[in-house]
Design a protein around this motif. Structure first.
Motif, PDB file in Angstrom:
ATOM      1  N   THR A  14      -9.562  -7.140  24.898  1.00  0.00           N
ATOM      2  CA  THR A  14      -9.539  -5.774  24.386  1.00  0.00           C
ATOM      3  C   THR A  14      -9.426  -4.772  25.526  1.00  0.00           C
ATOM      4  O   THR A  14      -8.652  -3.817  25.452  1.00  0.00           O
ATOM      5  CB  THR A  14     -10.816  -5.487  23.577  1.00  0.00           C
ATOM      6  OG1 THR A  14     -10.886  -6.392  22.478  1.00  0.00           O
ATOM      7  CG2 THR A  14     -10.821  -4.081  23.032  1.00  0.00           C
ATOM      8  N   GLN A  17      -5.890  -4.902  26.999  1.00  0.00           N
ATOM      9  CA  GLN A  17      -4.899  -4.247  26.156  1.00  0.00           C
ATOM     10  C   GLN A  17      -5.000  -2.731  26.253  1.00  0.00           C
ATOM     11  O   GLN A  17      -3.991  -2.034  26.326  1.00  0.00           O
ATOM     12  CB  GLN A  17      -5.079  -4.681  24.701  1.00  0.00           C
ATOM     13  CG  GLN A  17      -4.000  -4.150  23.759  1.00  0.00           C
ATOM     14  CD  GLN A  17      -2.607  -4.562  24.182  1.00  0.00           C
ATOM     15  OE1 GLN A  17      -2.391  -5.684  24.608  1.00  0.00           O
ATOM     16  NE2 GLN A  17      -1.660  -3.638  24.071  1.00  0.00           N
ATOM     17  N   GLU A  21      -2.095  -0.214  27.519  1.00  0.00           N
ATOM     18  CA  GLU A  21      -1.663   0.916  26.708  1.00  0.00           C
ATOM     19  C   GLU A  21      -1.787   2.222  27.480  1.00  0.00           C
ATOM     20  O   GLU A  21      -0.914   3.098  27.395  1.00  0.00           O
ATOM     21  CB  GLU A  21      -2.480   0.980  25.416  1.00  0.00           C
ATOM     22  CG  GLU A  21      -2.152  -0.146  24.433  1.00  0.00           C
ATOM     23  CD  GLU A  21      -2.977  -0.067  23.174  1.00  0.00           C
ATOM     24  OE1 GLU A  21      -3.852   0.841  23.098  1.00  0.00           O
ATOM     25  OE2 GLU A  21      -2.759  -0.896  22.271  1.00  0.00           O
ATOM     26  N   SER A  68       4.196  -7.943  28.101  1.00  0.00           N
ATOM     27  CA  SER A  68       3.480  -7.821  26.837  1.00  0.00           C
ATOM     28  C   SER A  68       4.440  -7.585  25.680  1.00  0.00           C
ATOM     29  O   SER A  68       5.446  -6.882  25.817  1.00  0.00           O
ATOM     30  CB  SER A  68       2.473  -6.673  26.918  1.00  0.00           C
ATOM     31  OG  SER A  68       3.144  -5.422  27.033  1.00  0.00           O
TER      32      SER A  68
END
Length: 211
Positions: A14, A17, A21, A68
């Protein structure tokens, strides 16, 4: 610790990611020039120490972003829509499908298109790190192509020309809405581009076979 968000360290995927982002948001907003780890740290609201628990450095993070699926469509997605029958399609249909599926995959990733627009303006090692995974993804796709492709066909050049055109059209549609009277976000215009890609690939393979 003012301004620092607390995310449980027990959930590394988490955190990774969210870091990717945030990196994507920074690149989409300001491009490659002046990109720093500090800018990403500020964007995500974590400490530098936490960030470096998940990535060795900024180069490592940029590489991970390029790999990704949120940044670039994987092979499985590019073949989506023709599950179980891709291998049965003639070579020209398989090749054309690559370009058509790439366009659709990019349109679904507006942040990627914003980053690609910056690539047209500036080049550095970070932009190159994002390019390498794209090239590998293309190679992976074409390894799945079945049927006879003329040996005389310069497939690398074909992919560069048609792939470049597809990416440019997608970026321009994102940036300005219309290019050459076409808006790829419009279903009708996208169908027109699909038909042209079918004709171009079929003609290229036919000429390659004659050669």
């Amino acid at each position: 610790m003012s301004g620092v968000k607390i995310i449980p360290i027990g959930k590394p995927l988490t955190v990774r990611q969210r870091l990717l982002e945030s990196l994507g948001d920074v690149l989409a907003r300001q491009g490659f020039d002046g990109l720093t780890l500090e800018a990403v740290v500020k964007e995500v609201g974590l400490t530098r120490t936490v960030v470096l628990r998940h990535f060795q450095n900024l180069d490592d993070m940029v590489t991970a972003l390029g790999q990704s699926p949120g940044f670039w469509p994987p092979v499985a997605e590019l073949q989506d829509g023709v599950p179980g029958r891709f291998a049965a399609m003639p070579p020209q249909a398989q090749l054309a499908h690559f370009f058509k599926a790439t366009i659709r995959g990019l349109l679904a990733r507006p942040r990627t298109l914003d980053i690609m627009a910056w690539e047209l303006l500036s080049r550095n090692r970070y932009s190159r790190l994002l390019e390498y995974p794209r090239v590998r993804r293309s190679l992976e796709f074409f390894e799945t192509v079945t049927g006879e492709v003329p040996e005389s066909l310069d497939l690398t050049a074909v992919v560069a020309v048609l792939g470049g055109a597809a990416m440019f059209l997608a970026v321009r549609s994102r940036q300005s809405g219309v290019f050459g009277g076409l808006n790829l976000y419009d279903d009708g215009d996208r169908d027109r581009v699909d038909k042209v890609l079918d004709l171009l690939v079929a003609g290229i393979l036919r000429q390659g076979g004659d050669g």
